[in-house]
Design an enzyme around this catalytic site. Sequence first.
Site, short mmCIF file in Angstrom:
data_model
loop_
_atom_site.label_atom_id
_atom_site.label_comp_id
_atom_site.label_asym_id
_atom_site.label_seq_id
_atom_site.Cartn_x
_atom_site.Cartn_y
_atom_site.Cartn_z
N CYS A 115 44.93 36.65 49.67
CA CYS A 115 46.12 37.48 49.41
C CYS A 115 46.85 37.89 50.69
CB CYS A 115 45.74 38.73 48.63
SG CYS A 115 44.76 38.37 47.18
N HIS A 255 50.93 44.35 49.06
CA HIS A 255 50.29 43.43 48.14
C HIS A 255 50.14 44.13 46.78
CE1 HIS A 255 47.82 40.51 46.32
NE2 HIS A 255 46.67 41.12 46.48
N ASN A 285 48.62 40.57 39.82
CA ASN A 285 48.27 40.18 41.19
C ASN A 285 48.46 38.67 41.32
OD1 ASN A 285 46.93 39.45 43.54
ND2 ASN A 285 45.17 40.78 43.18
O1 UT7 Z 1 44.00 40.75 45.59
C1 UT7 Z 1 42.63 40.52 45.41
C2 UT7 Z 1 41.88 41.74 45.53
N1 UT7 Z 1 41.43 42.31 44.29
C3 UT7 Z 1 41.71 43.58 44.01
O2 UT7 Z 1 42.51 44.21 44.63
C4 UT7 Z 1 40.94 44.27 42.93
C5 UT7 Z 1 40.38 45.58 43.43
N2 UT7 Z 1 39.66 46.25 42.40
C6 UT7 Z 1 40.29 46.86 41.36
O3 UT7 Z 1 41.51 46.85 41.27
C7 UT7 Z 1 39.45 47.60 40.36
O4 UT7 Z 1 38.12 47.69 40.85
C8 UT7 Z 1 39.44 46.96 38.95
C9 UT7 Z 1 40.80 47.12 38.31
C10 UT7 Z 1 39.08 45.50 39.04
C11 UT7 Z 1 38.43 47.68 38.08
O5 UT7 Z 1 38.72 49.06 38.02
P1 UT7 Z 1 37.58 50.14 38.28
O6 UT7 Z 1 38.20 51.46 38.12
O7 UT7 Z 1 36.93 49.82 39.60
O8 UT7 Z 1 36.61 49.87 37.07
P2 UT7 Z 1 35.05 49.51 37.10
O9 UT7 Z 1 34.84 48.11 37.52
O10 UT7 Z 1 34.32 50.60 37.81
O11 UT7 Z 1 34.71 49.63 35.56
C12 UT7 Z 1 34.76 50.89 34.87
C13 UT7 Z 1 34.39 50.65 33.42
C14 UT7 Z 1 33.13 49.86 33.25
O12 UT7 Z 1 32.47 50.35 32.09
P3 UT7 Z 1 31.19 51.33 32.22
O13 UT7 Z 1 30.19 50.55 33.00
O14 UT7 Z 1 31.71 52.52 32.97
O15 UT7 Z 1 30.83 51.58 30.80
C15 UT7 Z 1 33.61 48.46 32.98
O16 UT7 Z 1 32.70 47.70 32.23
O17 UT7 Z 1 35.43 49.90 32.78
C16 UT7 Z 1 34.87 48.74 32.18
N3 UT7 Z 1 35.84 47.64 32.27
C17 UT7 Z 1 36.81 47.47 31.34
N4 UT7 Z 1 37.12 48.12 30.22
C18 UT7 Z 1 38.17 47.68 29.51
C19 UT7 Z 1 35.97 46.71 33.22
N5 UT7 Z 1 37.00 45.90 32.95
C20 UT7 Z 1 37.53 46.35 31.79
C21 UT7 Z 1 38.61 45.94 31.00
N6 UT7 Z 1 38.90 46.64 29.88
N7 UT7 Z 1 39.39 44.87 31.34
#
Ligand code: UT7
Length: 328
Positions: A115, A255, A285
């Site tokens: 990215c 980004h 993204n």
């Molecule tokens: O340009 C490349 C670089 N990439 C990025 O910039 C991505 C950076 N990371 C992020 O933007 C975030 O970490 C994400 C958007 C990918 C995820 O958000 P988060 O707030 O970090 O969520 P998490 O991974 O901590 O997940 C929280 C909860 C989990 O459930 P439990 O374990 O708390 O019950 C996940 O299983 O949300 C759940 N979850 C979802 N729920 C509904 C994960 N993905 C989803 C989804 N829909 N798509």
Amino acid sequence: MNILPVGIIGTGKYVPDKVLTNQDLEQMVDTNDEWISTRTGIKERRIASSEQASSDLAYQAAQIALENAGITAQDLDLIIVATITPDMAFPSTACVLQEKLNAKQAAAFDLSAACSGFIYGLANAANFIATGTYKYALVIGAECLSKITDYTDRNTCILFGDGAGAAVLGVVPEGRGFRSFELGADGSGGELLKIAGGGSRNPSSPESLEQKQHYIYMAGQEVFKFAVRIMGSAAEEALRKAGMDKGDVDLLVPHQANIRIIQSSLNRLELPEEKCMINLHKYGNVSAASIPIALAEAVEEGKVKEGDCLVMVGFGGGLTWGASVLVW
Ligand code: UT7
């Protein structure tokens, strides 16, 4: 050596017609619009057709950027394509594009910095022009991320989209153009965001396919923490190198990975949201294409005026990061 002032003299963008909404994703994986909107800020993304590869998207964006720059493809001395979704392993997508554009005089290569690739590409091209080696360069971020996304993995499939953004670089009047670049890498974080298969470490095989090694793997939370830390510090360092301050910034072009990451950068730089180009709700993204698409759209929408101070900043796989200060 005489160092010439270099800037962006034309921009362009292209996104495919097909739209993939949060509601569409609700039918594909266990997710919902509310979760995606609040956690990422993304509402929809564009998806390339089965016939379209990254060079096709790049070609469309390039044509517009060349027209806006008032030059032809035959005037180009250099083409750099930043991408993690090249048309194929080789020849480079830049060479494929050179042929499509009939840019016979141009040297051409791809750049792999995920990215951050567009900022890395700008830094490379700017140096060639500043030293007088080349007169005009085309720098493109082009991605077909839908082709490497696992649409059964809700952690990643909600994030990514396809598109291309282009910039033509050339000599600009004194006092304008690029003021600084801040590039960095931390290979120790390479495991956090990767495609493991298809290279010389894990060549394509029935096993690599079965293990889904050809799809993006991401440790989302770890990448998030890195992004929040590095976006602010890279932008601040680029401003320091330029002899400028947060208060000088007219427009931040970050980004477009996650609205929460963008907001944390705005807080750190003490900038209001009006001074930031945000379009991730429409495109998601798009990796290396995110910043140039946002820049081209800012120009289209009249958000950039002559003499404005722009800060572009990105982060990504590698891990890598890049920031640049540019007087328009
Ligand atoms: O340009 C490349 C670089 N990439 C990025 O910039 C991505 C950076 N990371 C992020 O933007 C975030 O970490 C994400 C958007 C990918 C995820 O958000 P988060 O707030 O970090 O969520 P998490 O991974 O901590 O997940 C929280 C909860 C989990 O459930 P439990 O374990 O708390 O019950 C996940 O299983 O949300 C759940 N979850 C979802 N729920 C509904 C994960 N993905 C989803 C989804 N829909 N798509």
